[in-house]
Design a protein around this motif. Structure first.
Motif, short mmCIF file in Angstrom:
data_model
loop_
_atom_site.label_atom_id
_atom_site.label_comp_id
_atom_site.label_asym_id
_atom_site.label_seq_id
_atom_site.Cartn_x
_atom_site.Cartn_y
_atom_site.Cartn_z
N ARG A 151 0.83 -1.21 0.00
CA ARG A 151 0.00 0.00 0.00
C ARG A 151 0.87 1.26 0.00
O ARG A 151 0.57 2.23 -0.68
CB ARG A 151 -0.93 0.00 1.22
CG ARG A 151 -2.34 -0.47 0.91
CD ARG A 151 -3.29 -0.10 2.01
NE ARG A 151 -2.87 -0.67 3.28
CZ ARG A 151 -3.25 -1.88 3.71
NH1 ARG A 151 -4.06 -2.60 2.97
NH2 ARG A 151 -2.81 -2.35 4.86
N ASP A 152 1.97 1.21 0.77
CA ASP A 152 2.87 2.37 0.81
C ASP A 152 3.48 2.64 -0.55
O ASP A 152 3.55 3.78 -0.99
CB ASP A 152 3.99 2.13 1.84
CG ASP A 152 3.49 2.37 3.25
OD1 ASP A 152 2.37 2.93 3.37
OD2 ASP A 152 4.18 1.98 4.21
N ILE A 153 3.94 1.57 -1.20
CA ILE A 153 4.55 1.75 -2.52
C ILE A 153 3.54 2.35 -3.49
O ILE A 153 3.84 3.27 -4.24
CB ILE A 153 5.07 0.39 -3.07
CG1 ILE A 153 6.22 -0.14 -2.19
CG2 ILE A 153 5.52 0.53 -4.52
CD1 ILE A 153 6.65 -1.54 -2.55
N ILE A 154 2.30 1.83 -3.43
CA ILE A 154 1.25 2.30 -4.34
C ILE A 154 0.94 3.77 -4.10
O ILE A 154 0.81 4.57 -5.02
CB ILE A 154 -0.02 1.41 -4.18
CG1 ILE A 154 0.27 0.02 -4.76
CG2 ILE A 154 -1.23 2.06 -4.84
CD1 ILE A 154 -0.79 -1.02 -4.43
N ARG A 155 0.88 4.14 -2.83
CA ARG A 155 0.60 5.55 -2.49
C ARG A 155 1.77 6.43 -2.94
O ARG A 155 1.57 7.44 -3.61
CB ARG A 155 0.36 5.63 -0.98
CG ARG A 155 0.78 6.87 -0.27
CD ARG A 155 -0.32 7.90 -0.10
NE ARG A 155 0.39 9.18 -0.11
CZ ARG A 155 -0.12 10.37 -0.17
NH1 ARG A 155 -1.38 10.50 -0.22
NH2 ARG A 155 0.61 11.44 -0.18
N GLU A 156 3.00 6.02 -2.64
CA GLU A 156 4.17 6.84 -2.97
C GLU A 156 4.36 6.96 -4.49
O GLU A 156 4.91 7.95 -4.98
CB GLU A 156 5.44 6.27 -2.32
CG GLU A 156 5.62 6.71 -0.88
CD GLU A 156 5.54 8.23 -0.73
OE1 GLU A 156 6.37 8.92 -1.35
OE2 GLU A 156 4.63 8.73 -0.02
N ALA A 157 3.89 5.97 -5.23
CA ALA A 157 4.03 6.02 -6.69
C ALA A 157 2.93 6.87 -7.32
O ALA A 157 2.89 7.05 -8.54
CB ALA A 157 4.01 4.61 -7.28
N GLY A 158 2.03 7.38 -6.48
CA GLY A 158 0.99 8.28 -7.00
C GLY A 158 -0.05 7.57 -7.85
O GLY A 158 -0.63 8.18 -8.76
N ILE A 159 -0.31 6.30 -7.55
CA ILE A 159 -1.21 5.54 -8.42
C ILE A 159 -2.68 5.83 -8.09
O ILE A 159 -3.09 5.85 -6.94
CB ILE A 159 -0.91 4.03 -8.32
CG1 ILE A 159 0.51 3.78 -8.86
CG2 ILE A 159 -1.94 3.21 -9.10
CD1 ILE A 159 0.99 2.37 -8.73
N VAL A 160 -3.41 6.09 -9.15
CA VAL A 160 -4.86 6.34 -9.04
C VAL A 160 -5.57 5.43 -10.05
O VAL A 160 -4.93 4.85 -10.91
CB VAL A 160 -5.20 7.82 -9.35
CG1 VAL A 160 -4.47 8.75 -8.41
CG2 VAL A 160 -4.88 8.15 -10.80
N GLY A 161 -6.89 5.33 -9.89
CA GLY A 161 -7.66 4.53 -10.83
C GLY A 161 -7.49 5.08 -12.24
O GLY A 161 -7.72 6.25 -12.49
#
Ligand code: SF4
Ligand code: SF4
Lengths: 449, 330
Positions: free
Chosen positions: A126-136
């Motif tokens: 989840r941290d990686i996904i948030r830090e990578a700025g991933i959105v739908g």
């Protein structure tokens, strides 16, 4: 395999053949990018750079503490030329960072190793996904890390990947599934891990047999992931319709997918997660379908976030100006947002740029409702659009609420089928806005008292 | 709001609108003109069986309907929409429900009433409660009761002097207990209204409309099915006294009503349940009037009667909203 579907809906002309056969091409590196601070549903980001700063490709340039948000990264390396209001493809003007490129490109693939999913914890993912700025990446651009953090007490048993791509013209997801099936499946397993779901489904319309084949091969013999073949029908890819079609679960009115134990993500999002974990690459580029009868050479391009529509369309041979007036859309013709200028940038949620020609642009005049029942027959939410349209136009908020206007998912099926060309969805939107305004006023009044 | 495209220096303009940005090709004129096309077989059959007089009545009714529509729209400063085909349909349908030797003046009056009162006084297309053609026919039944029930045998009208006055199959069934041969009914070789007699011609048109997607199958099949089942019950109880369901389906205005009047978009319900109630009650009513009412034919009144309930049906038969009553899980 039995083909599944949802109730009602429409069969528009799809025009997918314009772009569905060609490989995804890499767009030329833009000399300039305009990166808005708001590219997701939720709080806009705050600046981490100032005018004149040198930035690296992939460097975080804006972020915010709010829970519902996603950071923003530089999509090219170069110098921050400007930070100011700029036209936004969402239809307004918003703060944006303009970067002038230095022409250098970073090699993300060199030295990348495919990570073993079982070696990463759900929190770390989840941290990686948030830090990578991933959105739908299907268009709504809701921050993915938020979707993957269900409130306490809610269990998610299934992750659905949305490979329906039911919007006419768009084929970006289709091509991603064909060309990057391995990454799609890897991303899906990562999503399952992040929410602790045991099952993964990929919902895909039957008009993409090559994508079905590719995914089938990528899944192989493992039985945690299942392909669900769906009827080619709009809006098959709307979350609620997809969940109902693929699993037979109905999201209760006013609730979210997680209330029935499901999260839905776009196939492009799954690939972005794959790249974030394995290539350490944040979300700085995406596949965009540039299509429509107004584009000279329609195709799918891998485009840096912040590249202007003008430049992207230019790389597809430009507009066919001989066709007369045009309508340029951020997205597809059913739900896309109309643009009044081509200086707007591609953002994280830009799944396509569709250019309609004069012949396709809808008429402005409309006739009285002839009660043909078409709108009622197609509304996937079971509403009575002709009535809601009239109530919305007259700002009759009590009637709107009584007839469930707020359940409308704004798919546009009703306006599409209306032989009287009544702008039903437009009026319903006006009505929903009035309801919200009234609620806000009432809340303000209550707060004062 | 429009803006110049920035890529080219040409005059291409960017048009701005709210979603959805492209729409179906269907339009009101397209639907209406398709319905007119679908009625052509019935018109051809009427000319074949009743001669030139049929064509004259059709022309008079259509002409009057168009002029009336134009006059009302002009007088009320509304956009002139006589080309949308809806007035043609009203005139055509009215003509097809008249006896072959009906008075020309009466046809003009009926068409004027149908379009003027039945449609324009309600506010024009889309606002009328009753099917305008049926209202026009009901008006003529009241003003020309004898004319409207004086029928001639097919193929005899041309020799107007010795035209044979006769009764319709329904009237014969009712008052003389004689049943017309089904084959004649199917082809249309019986006395009756111009366009109601030939089952085959109406079916061709109806199926064409269904193929084009402009008819909801529930409406004609529900109506005819109800007539068949309800009349069948009595036939089974006493076949000597009651005519067969096939006779009910083929005689009188049942076919024309089912395919072209029950299906009138403006005056039928928009919800699935409302549509079922509409056709089932109308079907039962039609049979009740035919078997026990004072009139030989009940199709017209059954449809007009149910037209009145359409607003109510639309209000109280809402479809189930997606997710209503569904439950969340933990
Ligand atoms: S009312 Fe809303 S949900 Fe229903 S068809 Fe129209 S836009 Fe879609
Ligand atoms: S589709 Fe248009 S004309 Fe038909 S019922 Fe709905 S609003 Fe009326």
């Amino acid at each position: 395999m039995a083909i599944k579907t949802f109730d009602r809906g429409i069969h528009p002309s799809y025009h997918k053949e314009l772009t569905s056969g060609g490989r995804i091409e890499r767009a030329a590196l833009p000399k300039l990018v305009i990166i808005p601070l708001q590219q997701h549903a939720g709080a806009p980001c705050e600046l981490l750079v100032k005018k004149g700063d040198l930035v690296q490709e992939g460097q975080k340039i804006a972020d915010v503490k709010a829970f519902v948000s996603a950071p923003i990264h530089a999509s090219i390396s170069g110098k921050v030329k400007d930070i100011d209001l700029a036209d936004h493809p969402g239809g307004s003007r918003a703060m944006a960072i303009t970067i002038e490129g230095d022409g250098l490109m970073r090699d993300w693939v060199a030295g990348a190793v495919q990570t073993d999913i079982s070696a990463i914890s759900a929190d770390a993912l989840r941290d990686i996904i948030r830090e990578a700025g991933i959105v739908g990446m299907g268009g709504a651009a809701f921050p993915t890390s938020v979707k993957l953090s269900p409130p306490k007490g809610k269990t998610i048993d299934t992750v659905i990947l949305n490979g329906c791509e039911c919007e006419p013209f768009l084929t970006a997801d289709h091509r991603i599934m064909v060309e990057e099936a391995g990454a799609v499946i890897w991303g899906l397993r990562a999503l399952m891990k992040a929410v602790g779901a045991g099952a993964g489904l990929i919902g895909i319309e039957e008009n993409k047999p090559d994508a079905i084949d590719a995914l089938d091969k990528a899944v192989g013999s493992s039985n945690d992931i299942r392909l669900v073949i769906l009827e080619t029908k709009y809006p098959q890819g709307a979350e609620k319709m997809l969940i109902a079609a693929a699993m037979g679960r109905k999201v209760p009115t006013g609730k979210l997918p997680l209330d029935v134990g499901v999260v839905v993500n776009n196939v492009g999002t799954a690939v972005a997660i794959y790249e974030a974990v394995n290539l350490k690459k944040p979300l700085i580029e995406r596949v965009v379908t540039i299509s429509g009868n107004g584009v000279t050479a329609p195709k799918n391009l891998r485009v840096r976030v912040g590249t202007t529509f003008e430049e992207v369309i230019g790389q597809c041979g430009g507009l066919k100006t001989s066709e007369g007036d045009m309508e340029v859309l951020n997205g597809g013709p059913m739900m896309g947002i109309t643009q009044s200028t081509l200086t707007v940038p591609v953002i994280k949620g830009t799944s396509g740029i569709t250019v309609l020609t004069a012949r396709q642009i809808k008429p402005v005049a409309y006739d009285p409702c002839i009660k043909c029942s078409s709108c009622v027959e197609v509304c996937p939410m079971g509403l009575m659009p002709y009535r809601l349209g009239d109530y919305g136009r007259a700002h009759r908020t009590d009637d709107l609420k009584a007839w469930d206007a707020l359940a409308c998912i704004e798919c546009g099926c009703c306006s599409y089928v209306c032989p009287a060309k009544r702008p039903l969805l437009h009026w319903i939107r006006v009505g929903k806005l009035k309801i919200r305004e009234e609620a806000a006023k009432a809340a303000a009044k209550a707060a004062k008292a | 709001m429009e803006d110049k495209a920035t890529t080219q220096g040409s005059a291409t303009k960017l048009v701005v609108s709210s979603s959805p940005h492209f729409l179906t090709d269907d339009s009101i004129p397209k639907i209406m003109h398709t319905v007119v096309m679908a009625l052509i077989p019935a018109v051809v059959a009427s000319v074949y069986f009743f001669g030139f007089r049929a064509l004259l009545l059709v022309a008079v009714c259509i002409g009057t309907s168009l002029v009336t529509e134009y006059a009302f729209q002009k007088y009320r400063n509304k956009p002139i929409k006589i080309y949308d085909g809806s007035a043609i349909i009203t005139g055509l349908l009215l003509a097809l429900t008249l006896p072959a030797n009906f008075s020309i003046f009466g046809a003009i009056l009926g068409s004027f009433f149908a379009v003027g009162v039945g449609k324009q006084l309600f506010g024009g297309l889309g606002f009328n409660i009753f099917n305008p053609a049926l209202l026009g026919r009901a008006f003529l039944m009241a003003t020309y009761p004898v004319f409207m029930t004086t029928w001639v045998s097919p193929r005899t009208v041309e020799a107007a002097v010795d035209a044979v006055s006769t009764a319709t199959p329904l009237a014969m069934m009712k008052f003389e207990h004689k049943i017309a041969p089904l084959y004649d009914l199917f082809i249309g070789n019986t006395a009756g209204s111009l366009g109601e007699t030939s089952v085959i011609a109406i079916l061709i048109g109806g199926l064409y409309l269904r193929y084009k997607g402009y008819i909801n199958w529930k409406l004609p099949l529900g109506y005819l099915g109800t007539i068949a089942v309800f009349s069948g019950i009595f036939w089974l109880m006493d076949p000597a006294k009651y005519p067969s369901p096939l006779f009910h389906l083929f005689a009188g205005g049942a076919m024309l009503g089912a395919w072209f009047m029950v299906t009138d978009m403006v005056t039928s319900p928009v919800t699935p349940i409302g549509q079922w109630i509409f056709v089932i009650v109308a079907g039962i009513l039609a049979v009740v009037i035919r078997l026990w009412g004072g009139l030989p034919e009940g199709v017209m009144y059954s449809i007009l009667f149910m037209n009145a309930f359409v607003p109510l049906l639309n209000k109280h038969t809402r479809p189930r909203v997606f997710g209503a009553g569904a439950s969340a899980r933990g």
